[in-house]
Motif scaffolding. Sequence first.
Motif, short mmCIF file in Angstrom:
data_model
loop_
_atom_site.label_atom_id
_atom_site.label_comp_id
_atom_site.label_asym_id
_atom_site.label_seq_id
_atom_site.Cartn_x
_atom_site.Cartn_y
_atom_site.Cartn_z
N LEU A 165 0.80 -1.24 -0.13
CA LEU A 165 -0.02 -0.03 0.19
C LEU A 165 0.85 1.15 0.08
CD1 LEU A 165 -2.48 -1.15 2.64
CD2 LEU A 165 -2.87 -1.41 0.41
N PRO A 166 0.58 2.29 -0.78
CA PRO A 166 -0.90 2.55 -1.38
C PRO A 166 -0.86 1.73 -2.71
CG PRO A 166 0.63 4.55 -1.51
CD PRO A 166 1.28 3.80 -0.64
N CYS A 167 -1.93 1.20 -2.84
CA CYS A 167 -2.28 0.54 -4.32
C CYS A 167 -3.57 1.05 -4.94
CB CYS A 167 -2.35 -0.97 -3.89
SG CYS A 167 -2.78 -1.91 -5.53
N VAL A 168 -3.30 1.53 -6.10
CA VAL A 168 -4.35 2.10 -6.99
C VAL A 168 -4.81 1.26 -7.78
CG1 VAL A 168 -5.22 4.14 -8.38
CG2 VAL A 168 -3.68 4.59 -6.29
N ILE A 169 -5.97 0.51 -7.96
CA ILE A 169 -6.35 -0.25 -8.93
C ILE A 169 -7.06 0.44 -10.13
CG2 ILE A 169 -7.73 -2.42 -9.27
CD1 ILE A 169 -5.33 -2.81 -7.82
N LEU A 170 -7.07 0.37 -11.31
CA LEU A 170 -7.73 0.68 -12.29
C LEU A 170 -8.64 0.08 -12.96
CD1 LEU A 170 -4.67 2.78 -14.07
CD2 LEU A 170 -5.89 3.42 -11.95
N PHE A 171 -9.86 0.30 -12.98
CA PHE A 171 -10.63 -0.57 -13.73
C PHE A 171 -11.45 0.21 -14.66
CE2 PHE A 171 -10.61 -1.59 -9.19
CZ PHE A 171 -10.78 -3.09 -9.01
#
Length: 236
Positions: A165-171
């Motif tokens: 973390l931090p982890c930003v997931i892109l959907f």
Amino acid sequence: MDGKKFRTQMGDLAMGTALNAAARDYQKEMLAEYKAQSSQPKHEEVDIDDLLNVPSRSSSAFLDPELERLHAERINAMKREAEKRQKLQQQGYGEYRLVTEGDFLTEVTKSPRVICHFFHREFIRCKIMDKHLKLLTPKYFDTKFICIDAENCPFFVTKLGIKVLPCVILFRDGVAVDRIVGFQELGGVDDFATKALESRLLKADLLVPKRAVDEDGEEKVVRTVRSTVYADSDSE
């Protein structure tokens, strides 16, 4: 001749000569000023933002037909954009929001573009990421920005293989297509610029540039327009 009278006459003559010279100088200055004013163009450049109240054709000053058309198009585009933003706001766009594990699937599957930050409340770097995402949220209204507490969603943390973390997931359309882990891609420093994150998200096609938002060409009329207001024909 009386000396006193002679001196008086010479003084009067000198005064008369000085006044005549002053009059000629004044006349020259007035003529120069008139020429300078006459050489200035009769048209003035204005922003279309100043023309929201368009004068009627009967008015002594009115816009040229092309500018009137652009003005009308811009007003219509602004109305459509306002209606669109209102609908998107009702769907959770335009605000960086905290979501729960129970809402997560609905949030990411019902929107074409979603950026989700998995964070920990005690991690400083997660707070830094939050700050930058909050700045980008109102700028890119066509993308949904959300965050979720990693401690409170163990199922999705495991399912998505989140380990740092931090982890930003892109959907995109409900599918995780990319991710940003830590700050390595953003310069590797805690004080990275918001622009670095913005560029990374644009590269991933998760942000929609304003010029590409409207497929019907609306971007041509929402840009800043500058034109000319023509002077009253009676004044020419």
